[in-house]
Design a protein around this motif. Structure first.
Motif, PDB file in Angstrom:
ATOM      1  N   MET A   2       0.845  -1.197   0.000  1.00 18.24           N
ATOM      2  CA  MET A   2       0.000   0.000   0.000  1.00 18.24           C
ATOM      3  C   MET A   2       0.878   1.242   0.000  1.00 18.24           C
ATOM      4  SD  MET A   2      -2.919   1.078   2.701  1.00 18.24           S
ATOM      5  CE  MET A   2      -1.730   1.448   3.964  1.00 18.24           C
ATOM      6  N   LEU A 252      -9.641   0.934   4.147  1.00 17.79           N
ATOM      7  CA  LEU A 252      -8.510   0.295   3.488  1.00 17.79           C
ATOM      8  C   LEU A 252      -8.415  -1.186   3.852  1.00 17.79           C
ATOM      9  CD1 LEU A 252      -5.750   3.009   3.809  1.00 17.79           C
ATOM     10  CD2 LEU A 252      -7.172   2.476   1.860  1.00 17.79           C
ATOM     11  N   SER A 253      -7.904  -1.964   2.905  1.00 20.41           N
ATOM     12  CA  SER A 253      -7.651  -3.378   3.149  1.00 20.41           C
ATOM     13  C   SER A 253      -6.219  -3.555   3.652  1.00 20.41           C
ATOM     14  CB  SER A 253      -7.848  -4.165   1.850  1.00 20.41           C
ATOM     15  OG  SER A 253      -7.373  -5.480   1.999  1.00 20.41           O
ATOM     16  N   ASN A 254      -6.028  -4.472   4.587  1.00 17.91           N
ATOM     17  CA  ASN A 254      -4.688  -4.781   5.092  1.00 17.91           C
ATOM     18  C   ASN A 254      -4.005  -5.872   4.269  1.00 17.91           C
ATOM     19  OD1 ASN A 254      -4.804  -2.960   7.270  1.00 17.91           O
ATOM     20  ND2 ASN A 254      -6.068  -4.397   8.433  1.00 17.91           N
ATOM     21  N   THR A 256      -2.128  -7.812   1.202  1.00 20.76           N
ATOM     22  CA  THR A 256      -1.069  -7.473   0.255  1.00 20.76           C
ATOM     23  C   THR A 256      -0.940  -8.591  -0.765  1.00 20.76           C
ATOM     24  OG1 THR A 256       0.586  -8.470   1.714  1.00 20.76           O
ATOM     25  CG2 THR A 256       0.226  -6.094   1.918  1.00 20.76           C
ATOM     26  N   ASN A 261       2.288  -6.871  -8.711  1.00 20.41           N
ATOM     27  CA  ASN A 261       1.220  -5.872  -8.633  1.00 20.41           C
ATOM     28  C   ASN A 261       0.535  -5.600  -9.966  1.00 20.41           C
ATOM     29  OD1 ASN A 261       1.625  -5.577  -5.932  1.00 20.41           O
ATOM     30  ND2 ASN A 261       2.947  -3.782  -6.108  1.00 20.41           N
ATOM     31  N   ALA A 292      -6.698   2.224  -7.580  1.00 18.73           N
ATOM     32  CA  ALA A 292      -5.856   1.094  -7.180  1.00 18.73           C
ATOM     33  C   ALA A 292      -4.378   1.469  -7.230  1.00 18.73           C
ATOM     34  CB  ALA A 292      -6.126  -0.103  -8.089  1.00 18.73           C
ATOM     35  N   TYR A 296      -2.891   1.496  -3.497  1.00 19.55           N
ATOM     36  CA  TYR A 296      -2.216   0.228  -3.237  1.00 19.55           C
ATOM     37  C   TYR A 296      -1.005  -0.028  -4.142  1.00 19.55           C
ATOM     38  CZ  TYR A 296      -6.434  -0.892  -0.578  1.00 19.55           C
ATOM     39  OH  TYR A 296      -7.451  -0.880   0.328  1.00 19.55           O
ATOM     40  N   ILE A 440      -8.998  -6.248  -1.557  1.00 19.49           N
ATOM     41  CA  ILE A 440      -8.556  -4.949  -2.086  1.00 19.49           C
ATOM     42  C   ILE A 440      -9.597  -4.359  -3.021  1.00 19.49           C
ATOM     43  CG2 ILE A 440      -6.864  -3.884  -3.644  1.00 19.49           C
ATOM     44  CD1 ILE A 440      -4.761  -5.779  -2.364  1.00 19.49           C
ATOM     45  N   SER A 443     -12.470  -3.067  -1.149  1.00 15.80           N
ATOM     46  CA  SER A 443     -12.057  -1.839  -0.476  1.00 15.80           C
ATOM     47  C   SER A 443     -12.147  -0.653  -1.431  1.00 15.80           C
ATOM     48  CB  SER A 443     -10.622  -1.984   0.041  1.00 15.80           C
ATOM     49  OG  SER A 443     -10.055  -0.737   0.357  1.00 15.80           O
TER      50      SER A 443
END
Length: 907
Positions: A2, A252-254, A256, A261, A292, A296, A440, A443
């Motif tokens: 993020m 937010l999403s935690n 990963t 990516n 996005a 992120y 994600i 989110s």
């Protein structure tokens, strides 16, 4: 990973927020020289602290305290006294400060008016005043829309100065609270109350300081303590706690991603406005793509497939698709990005629909077992089959189908709504990062919904480049010759990379990525948008490879038709853009003539739109595209100019008016006006006709325009019911039961089962209303006549509603209709006047007609009375009830009430 939230919010947004961010439980303190001694004025009273409702200081921070505690706790400790927190709107707090009922107020800017009764602490933070709009800022200002700002704020004077500086005179609307302010479509606020998610905003003044204001009678005691407390706050924690603040206010999403990516997103098929082409920044997909990347650091890559190999290559990646429960065995769906309306488009010339086209990826529950369905991979191909009669109907989203059919206005088709469907992202369950991706993407959807996110700051790359330029970097070369060789190799490498990313591989033309660069040079006069109109039919007959060769050939013709100084881009597919240095449209027309002659030799047909270049590339592209689509409706025109071709404006206006009318019906924006009816014998208003009116953003739309459109799309019953509903509401609210209110109802409405059901329901609910009259037009469609007579008979018997016949003339059909149903009232049409004036023979005929009508109806009304001559003629004919502009034009409900009240007062 993020990204730091500092990529999303400008740094000066956070300086006013540092009180909200610090999570340390320790607070700033004051020195002993300010403690307790000398605080006699407060030994028997509390310090009254004003906090503006909804402001930053009224929020809770991470340790559970309110933000104002950062100042209030050490102040209370220093002085050894109690405090009283007063939370009110700003204007009320200022009034309390003037009367000495509040000692200090948080978060105020200095102003001349406040300086008379307030002193200020040192600056707590810096804040920039912004003007913010929910739509295009320029359009909002040009429309004359009022600008809202907080009552009592320093922003009021700044707004006036700003408007004067840009030559606008919009009114300023004052609102009481910050929460109400943020609901306004156009408002001025400090940067601490808005975020970068507001899509349209700009600063209107230089950055100003935010202070704690103290009333003058208490400033000698309080200001030294407050200043020392402010100086003691550790502002270095600000950057450290930014992430924590973001988690507090964004969903937010935690999660990963562990496997890179770059995420491919396959488009099952074009789905406007969620996806149409990747160069349109207004598309919903591009919104999530930008979001996005900024939050992120994830790159959502749209894969728009046009062949089976492509679908196979990306079939196991994330999809953007219509939600289909039966296809979820191997995929997780996200929350809904939005709804689309699914419609069956049918050829009106075919009664028995047997073959129906459908996209391969459409949900299976849209299919009926009794019909034959032909599957397609591309919507353009499906519509082409429909145009050629290969299928009788096709299933598509409402907007996609209309956009494709708009290019063929001669075809008659009808629409049948099938369903509403959600558009979602589908994440493969077998994807190594499936759960993280799902978290994600959900989110991003929630952040978009909650913040109104439109676009993200596009300057990150420029800022990074600038920081490199500004940074003092020293290059130390140990081997000069090695450096030269490496430099040459690097330059050659950059050249090939540049060619690869900026040149279209098929046509060798420049691609769209360079358009913005050349547009900024401002050295070109015209933009020309060109598309090959017959490429799809070529592709269908000759195949994809042949069609690609046609594109290559046409590209070569383009290059040879325009001077070398002009820039030619392949936008996508068969769409091209030319930046021309031609000094006039006439020269450009000559070039396009050459292009046409050379293209016809290759049996290539194109559509073309031209626009004079401005400083706004998006505006130029959209406008030239509109001119091109308008040109596609006329095979005889070489091109259309956006500025000079009336057909372009007609094309735009037609689509704008359709959207205005559709939205007005959806949100019940139509208003009702009443035209009074008068009894000449009694000298009173005895009735009124309810008439639909449409005003949007100060623009009046003629009933002839919106009724004609609604008739074409079969939505007149919705308008008829809306006016009936508004009329009944007016009767109930104003308690008027001695005036007969007439509502027009078309025969199409009466033939509509939904309308009849709703009509009976509203009359049942309001059975106390006995002063309602339905006006049925004389020209009832023959196929509806029996249904009309049956319905109005039921309504009269069941609810006591009066029935009148509107627009009655001398035709035989009128007298036949009278013999089949006894109307309570007959309204004679205005057209009879034109024939009666100076024609005694026809006047005698009308007099005999009126005598005959009285055998079939209890009442007669003459409408369209415009002058004394008309009125004299009506009296001569023995008719007492009239309606027309001589007495009153259609007026608003409030004006009608004034007229009724005035008449009652004179009785």
């Amino acid at each position: 990973m993020m990204k730091s939230i500092s990529f999303i919010f400008k740094q000066h947004y956070f300086f006013p927020l540092f009180f909200l961010i610090f999570i340390t439980p320790s607070y700033a303190t004051c020195s002993t020289k300010h403690a307790v001694t000398g605080m006699l004025p407060y030994q028997n009273e509390a310090i009254k602290i004003g906090v503006v409702s909804g402001s930053l200081y009224a929020r809770k921070i991470a340790n559970g305290d309110f933000a104002y505690k950062i100042i209030e706790k050490p102040l209370k400790s220093c002085l050894g006294v109690e405090t009283l927190i007063i939370q009110k709107p700003l204007a009320e707090l200022l009034a309390l400060a003037k009367s000495g009922k509040v000692d200090l107020i948080f978060d105020l800017a200095k102003s001349k008016e406040r300086n008379q009764y307030l002193d200020y602490s040192i600056s707590v933070s810096d804040e920039a005043p912004y003007i913010v709009s929910s739509n295009s800022l320029t359009n909002s200002l040009k429309s004359g829309q009022s600008i809202a700002t907080l009552k009592g704020s320093a922003w009021i004077e700044m707004t006036k100065v700003f408007l004067e500086s840009i030559g606008f005179e919009n009114n300023i609307k004052l609102v009481g609270s910050i929460s109400d302010l943020n609901k306004e479509p156009l408002f001025v606020s400090g940067s601490s109350h808005i975020t970068n998610y507001h899509g349209f905003k700009m600063p209107i003044s230089e950055i100003m300081g935010s202070h704690i204001a103290v009333i003058k009678s208490k400033s000698d005691i309080l200001l030294p303590v407050i200043n020392e407390i402010i100086e003691g706050i550790d502002k270095t924690q600000l950057e450290k706690e930014i992430i924590g603040f973001n988690n507090q206010y964004l969903s937010l999403s935690n999660a990963t991603l562990q496997n890179g990516n770059d995420i491919n997103v396959l488009m099952d098929f074009h789905l406007f406005p969620f996806y149409a082409d990747k160069y349109n920044n207004l598309l919903i997909f591009n919104k999530y793509k930008n979001l996005a990347d900024e939050i992120y650091g994830i790159n959502l890559i749209d894969q728009d497939c046009h062949d089976d190999n492509c679908f196979k290559l990306y079939g196991d990646d994330v999809k953007m698709a219509i939600y289909d429960k039966e296809k979820l065995s191997d995929r997780w769906p996200t929350n809904s990005l939005g709804l689309v309306r699914i419609v069956l488009f049918k050829n009106t010339d075919i009664n028995d629909v047997k073959r129906i086209g459908i996209m391969k990826e459409m949900p299976s529950d849209l299919r009926s077992p009794s019909k034959k369905y032909i599957e397609f991979l591309h919507q353009e191909e499906m519509v082409e089959y429909f145009m050629q009669g290969g299928i009788d109907a096709f299933i598509s989203t409402n907007l996609d189908g209309k956009l494709l059919l708009a290019q063929n206005p001669g075809l008659n088709f009808t629409e049948e709504q099938l369903s509403f469907k959600s558009v979602v992202f589908l994440v493969p369950k077998e994807h190594p990062d499936s759960k993280a991706l799902l978290s994600i993407l959900n989110s991003l959807i929630e952040i978009s919904n909650n913040t109104g996110y439109v676009a993200v700051d596009k300057h990150a790359r420029e800022l990074t480049l600038q920081s490199v330029i500004d940074g003092k970097k020293e290059l130390r070369l140990r081997d000069f010759y090695s450096y030269i060789i490496l430099s040459i190799i690097f330059v050659v490498y950059l050249y090939f990379v540049y060619k690869k990313v900026t040149v279209d591989p098929l046509t060798k033309l420049l691609n769209s990525s360079l358009m913005k660069k050349y547009h900024k040079k401002k050295s070109y006069n015209y933009i020309t948008y060109i598309s090959i109109s017959n490429l799809e039919s070529i592709k269908k007959v000759e195949g994809v490879e042949y069609a690609n060769n046609v594109i290559k050939t046409f590209s070569s013709i383009l290059v040879n038709s325009f001077p070398k100084v002009d820039k030619i881009f392949r936008l996508y597919g068969d769409h091209f853009v030319v930046f021309s240095k031609n000094s006039s449209v006439e020269i450009l027309e000559y070039r396009l003539g050459i292009l046409k002659n050379n293209s016809e030799k290759q049996k290539v047909i194109f559509n073309c739109g031209v626009k004079k270049m401005t400083c706004d590339i998006k505006l130029d592209l959209i406008a030239s595209t509109e001119a091109m689509y308008a040109n596609s409706l006329n095979d005889g025109a070489l091109f259309y100019s956006y500025e000079n071709s009336k057909e372009v404006q007609d094309y735009i206006n037609k689509n704008v008016i359709k959207e205005v009318i559709t939205q007005a019906l959806k949100y019940k924006s139509f208003s009702v006006n009443f035209q009074p009816k008068f009894d000449l014998k009694l000298g009173v208003i005895y009735g009124a006709e309810a008439l639909a009116r449409l005003y949007v953003n100060g623009q009046h739309y003629s009933p002839a325009v919106f009724v004609n459109y609604l008739e074409k799309c079969g939505r007149v019953p919705e308008l008829d019911y809306l006016i009936l509903e508004k009329t009944i509401d007016f009767i109930k609210i104003n308690n008027i039961y001695d005036v007969v209110f007439s509502v027009n109802v078309s025969s199409e409405s009466i033939a509509c089962e939904t309308f009849k059901k709703k009509f009976r329901a509203i009359l049942t609910e309001n059975d106390m209303i006995k002063n309602l009259e339905l006006e049925i037009i004389e020209s009832i469609a023959s196929e509806h006549k029996n249904a009309v007579i049956s319905f109005i008979t039921e309504i009269r018997n069941d609810f006591g509603v009066q029935i009148s016949l509107d627009d009655f003339t001398t035709g035989n059909s009128s007298m036949i209709l009278l013999s089949e149903f006894r109307f309570d009232c007959i309204k004679l049409d205005r057209s009879l006047f034109n024939a009666m004036h100076n024609n005694d023979k026809f006047k005698r005929s009308v007099k005999n007609l009126i005598k005959e009508i009285r055998n079939f109806s209890d009442d007669i009304v003459f409408e369209g009375i415009e002058n004394e001559e008309d009125e004299s003629l009506v009296i001569e004919l023995g008719v007492n009830k009239v309606q027309g502009w001589k007495y009153s034009k259609p007026i608003s409900p409030s004006d009608f009430m004034i007229m009724i009240i005035g008449e009652n007062a004179n009785l």
